[in-house]
Design a protein around this motif. Structure first.
Motif, PDB file in Angstrom:
ATOM      1  N   ASP A   1      -6.198  21.564 -22.149  1.00  0.00           N
ATOM      2  CA  ASP A   1      -5.814  21.169 -20.797  1.00  0.00           C
ATOM      3  C   ASP A   1      -7.044  21.111 -19.884  1.00  0.00           C
ATOM      4  O   ASP A   1      -7.257  20.142 -19.151  1.00  0.00           O
ATOM      5  CB  ASP A   1      -4.784  22.148 -20.245  1.00  0.00           C
ATOM      6  CG  ASP A   1      -4.267  21.728 -18.882  1.00  0.00           C
ATOM      7  OD1 ASP A   1      -3.996  20.534 -18.688  1.00  0.00           O
ATOM      8  OD2 ASP A   1      -4.141  22.593 -18.005  1.00  0.00           O
ATOM      9  N   LYS A   2      -7.880  22.156 -19.953  1.00  0.00           N
ATOM     10  CA  LYS A   2      -9.084  22.198 -19.127  1.00  0.00           C
ATOM     11  C   LYS A   2     -10.061  21.107 -19.540  1.00  0.00           C
ATOM     12  O   LYS A   2     -10.632  20.408 -18.682  1.00  0.00           O
ATOM     13  CB  LYS A   2      -9.738  23.574 -19.234  1.00  0.00           C
ATOM     14  CG  LYS A   2     -11.002  23.733 -18.394  1.00  0.00           C
ATOM     15  CD  LYS A   2     -11.558  25.145 -18.503  1.00  0.00           C
ATOM     16  CE  LYS A   2     -12.823  25.313 -17.653  1.00  0.00           C
ATOM     17  NZ  LYS A   2     -13.356  26.712 -17.736  1.00  0.00           N
TER      18      LYS A   2
ATOM     19  N   SER B   1      -8.934  17.675 -18.387  1.00  0.00           N
ATOM     20  CA  SER B   1      -9.130  17.481 -16.948  1.00  0.00           C
ATOM     21  C   SER B   1     -10.587  17.210 -16.620  1.00  0.00           C
ATOM     22  O   SER B   1     -10.906  16.309 -15.834  1.00  0.00           O
ATOM     23  CB  SER B   1      -8.637  18.718 -16.185  1.00  0.00           C
ATOM     24  OG  SER B   1      -7.244  18.907 -16.362  1.00  0.00           O
TER      25      SER B   1
ATOM     26  N   THR C   1      -7.749  21.632 -13.773  1.00  0.00           N
ATOM     27  CA  THR C   1      -6.523  20.841 -13.667  1.00  0.00           C
ATOM     28  C   THR C   1      -6.176  20.559 -12.214  1.00  0.00           C
ATOM     29  O   THR C   1      -5.828  19.429 -11.846  1.00  0.00           O
ATOM     30  CB  THR C   1      -5.361  21.587 -14.342  1.00  0.00           C
ATOM     31  OG1 THR C   1      -5.678  21.796 -15.722  1.00  0.00           O
ATOM     32  CG2 THR C   1      -4.071  20.788 -14.240  1.00  0.00           C
ATOM     33  N   GLN C   2      -6.284  21.584 -11.363  1.00  0.00           N
ATOM     34  CA  GLN C   2      -6.008  21.396  -9.938  1.00  0.00           C
ATOM     35  C   GLN C   2      -6.999  20.423  -9.312  1.00  0.00           C
ATOM     36  O   GLN C   2      -6.623  19.580  -8.485  1.00  0.00           O
ATOM     37  CB  GLN C   2      -6.066  22.745  -9.217  1.00  0.00           C
ATOM     38  CG  GLN C   2      -4.932  23.692  -9.588  1.00  0.00           C
ATOM     39  CD  GLN C   2      -5.144  25.093  -9.030  1.00  0.00           C
ATOM     40  OE1 GLN C   2      -6.283  25.541  -8.862  1.00  0.00           O
ATOM     41  NE2 GLN C   2      -4.050  25.792  -8.760  1.00  0.00           N
TER      42      GLN C   2
ATOM     43  N   ASN D   1      -6.084  16.897 -10.393  1.00  0.00           N
ATOM     44  CA  ASN D   1      -4.914  16.418  -9.651  1.00  0.00           C
ATOM     45  C   ASN D   1      -5.294  16.026  -8.224  1.00  0.00           C
ATOM     46  O   ASN D   1      -4.840  14.999  -7.700  1.00  0.00           O
ATOM     47  CB  ASN D   1      -3.833  17.503  -9.617  1.00  0.00           C
ATOM     48  CG  ASN D   1      -3.217  17.749 -10.986  1.00  0.00           C
ATOM     49  OD1 ASN D   1      -3.284  16.892 -11.867  1.00  0.00           O
ATOM     50  ND2 ASN D   1      -2.609  18.902 -11.173  1.00  0.00           N
TER      51      ASN D   1
ATOM     52  N   ARG E   1      -5.756  13.815 -17.672  1.00  0.00           N
ATOM     53  CA  ARG E   1      -4.626  14.733 -17.487  1.00  0.00           C
ATOM     54  C   ARG E   1      -3.627  14.593 -18.631  1.00  0.00           C
ATOM     55  O   ARG E   1      -3.066  15.581 -19.106  1.00  0.00           O
ATOM     56  CB  ARG E   1      -3.940  14.459 -16.150  1.00  0.00           C
ATOM     57  CG  ARG E   1      -4.742  14.873 -14.943  1.00  0.00           C
ATOM     58  CD  ARG E   1      -4.956  16.411 -14.919  1.00  0.00           C
ATOM     59  NE  ARG E   1      -3.669  17.089 -14.780  1.00  0.00           N
ATOM     60  CZ  ARG E   1      -3.190  17.934 -15.698  1.00  0.00           C
ATOM     61  NH1 ARG E   1      -3.869  18.174 -16.815  1.00  0.00           N
ATOM     62  NH2 ARG E   1      -2.038  18.533 -15.507  1.00  0.00           N
TER      63      ARG E   1
ATOM     64  N   GLY F   1      -4.670  16.400 -21.605  1.00  0.00           N
ATOM     65  CA  GLY F   1      -4.524  17.840 -21.469  1.00  0.00           C
ATOM     66  C   GLY F   1      -3.256  18.381 -22.094  1.00  0.00           C
ATOM     67  O   GLY F   1      -3.154  19.580 -22.382  1.00  0.00           O
TER      68      GLY F   1
END
Length: 493
Positions: free
Chosen positions: A59-60, A63, A251-252, A255, A450, A453
């Motif tokens: 996931d990281k 991103s 991830t944040q 986004n 994303r 991820g």
């Protein structure tokens, strides 16, 4: 006679100005560097610390991959502006190449600070080099015409040459020796490109020497101060995130960047359509560009997973044995370039043949093919993923089939998008519209990162099936509105 005109009439290279060779090899080695990193980056980030990787979660890593790929295209906008207003294309390409090489070597160093600094340097360098090297190619042909088009065709073959060779060379080094060494290889070839650029720069005449919209006096000072402030803010943000002073996950951040790009695009189109003083026909065409922007972003969101989720699928679930030899997974990243070289002349001939018969489809109808074939490609790999449940592996033909379909979609959408954007945009806004086209790729890259991820947390048939459904669904929606959208172009497309 200007020195540019003199250069175009002097020493020749395959019937073209000798300066074309300088720019050809500069771009080829820049693309070699970019695709060399692209082939190994997801593996390097997700590999364990014990095996020489960074130990990031999928996931990281996805991103970060999306942010870095997105930034490469996003920074082409200020990169072109800096060249036009401050330093000229010639210096922008030189400093861009130096920054890219430095970024490669930073990736190869130990430590998280050097890793993220390397990604930033590569994004900044590519933002300076990529838009401006193409501008200089055009300046070699002040007469324009078919010879200029042919020159660009030769130049773009350098892009495909670099994209083809990089996964083979850097991919092998990364998979068989060391990921860090592969970054050194990529950086070394970028330095080779910079060296030949400097040594053969005399063949460029005065192309790119002077800023085309040079700022003078106080305006120039303000621009330099603004550029310095931008770099300071970038460095401060990196320091705050790197030290943990600001708690924001990759991830944040991805986004937030995606939302910011989307809002910026929507805001720009709202301004252009309602507040820029366009007449009714121009406003309708801007609406068409906005529609194409949305569907191009959807296409790139799937297509750009070739270096992330599909690259991981090649490594973990694909039987790559060829005559008893285990092919490095990154080598499959070269398949797209092979298909582009083989199919680009076919599509060029197809559009001309259809045009002669009065049956060439409009740009919106060609765009339908982009997300459609992207979705069909993911439908193929979805079936392949279903066959790997339980630990089985599938043959390389599945991914080759996916890449073939993706390439067909790319050739229907990418060159058409570039051409249509320039034709639909008001003349005074063409440069801005080209920036918006790059923005669609930037947004698509972020979404692709994303989506990748979810590779480890979602069943692969579900992940690939979802991407396939989005692509095919987008194609259906665009097909339903293609006729009224075509009418809004006023016959331009």
């Amino acid at each position: 006679m200007s020195s540019t005109a003199s250069a175009t009439q002097g020493k020749m290279w395959f019937g073209h100005p000798r300066g074309l060779a300088t720019l050809f090899f500069t771009e080829m080695w820049e693309r070699f560097s970019y695709y060399g990193i692209r082939a190994n980056l997801i593996f390097f980030m997700t590999a364990t610390l014990a095996s020489g990787g960074l130990g990031f979660s999928t996931d990281k890593a996805g991103s970060i991959f999306g942010i870095s790929a997105s930034a490469v295209y996003l920074l082409a906008l200020p990169g072109g502006f800096v060249a036009d207003r401050l330093i000229g294309q010639r210096r922008a390409v030189l400093w861009g190449g130096i920054l890219i090489a430095a970024g490669n070597f930073a990736l190869a160093a130990n430590g998280m600070v050097s890793f993220f600094a390397g990604l930033v340097l590569i994004a900044l360098g590519t933002g300076l080099l990529k838009p401006n090297v193409s501008t200089m190619v055009g300046e070699l042909y002040p007469e324009g015409g078919a010879r200029r088009d042919a020159g660009f065709s030769i130049f773009y073959s350098g892009i495909n040459a670099g994209a083809f060779l990089a996964p083979l060379v850097c991919g092998y080094v990364g998979a068989r020796i060391s990921w860090r060494l592969s970054f050194i290889v990529a950086g070394s070839f970028m330095l080779l490109g910079v060296l030949q650029y400097v040594l053969t720069g005399r063949h460029l005449g005065d192309a790119g020497l002077a800023p085309t919209g040079r700022a003078e006096g106080p305006a120039r000072v303000r621009l330099w101060l603004g550029l310095a402030a931008f770099l300071l803010v970038l460095a401060a943000a990196g320091a705050l995130l790197g030290t943990g002073a600001v708690s924001l996950t990759a991830t944040q951040l991805a986004n937030a960047c995606g939302l910011a790009i989307l809002l910026a695009a929507v805001g720009y189109f709202a301004y252009a359509i309602f507040l820029a003083g366009l007449d009714a026909a121009e406003r309708r065409r801007m609406v068409v560009v906005f529609v194409l922007f949305i569907f191009a972003s959807i296409f790139w969101a799937g297509f750009e997973q070739g270096a992330s989720s599909l690259n991981l699928f090649a490594a973990e679930h694909t039987d790559r044995m060829v005559f008893g030899w285990d092919m490095p997974a990154p080598w499959l990243q070269s398949v797209n370039s092979i298909f582009v070289v083989l199919l680009a002349p076919v599509f060029a001939a197809l559009w001309l043949a259809l045009d002669r018969r009065g049956k060439e489809p409009s740009a919106p109808w060609k765009f339908v093919m982009g997300p459609l074939f992207m979705g069909l490609g993911f439908a193929v790999v979805m079936v392949a993923a279903q066959r790997t449940v339980g630990g089985a592996k599938v043959g390389i033909g599945w991914l080759c089939g996916t890449y073939l379909l993706h390439t067909v979609g790319e050739l229907c959408l990418s060159p058409v998008g570039l051409s249509t954007t320039t034709k639909l945009a008001p003349h005074r806004m063409v440069g801005q519209m080209m920036g918006i086209w790059f923005l669609s790729i930037s947004l698509g890259d972020l979404i692709a990162g994303r989506a990748a991820g979810f590779y480890a947390s979602m069943p692969l048939p579900t992940l690939f099936g979802a991407v396939a459904a989005v692509g095919i669904g987008a194609a259906v929606v665009l097909a339903l509105i293609a006729k009224p959208v075509t009418k809004m172009t006023g016959g331009v497309s």
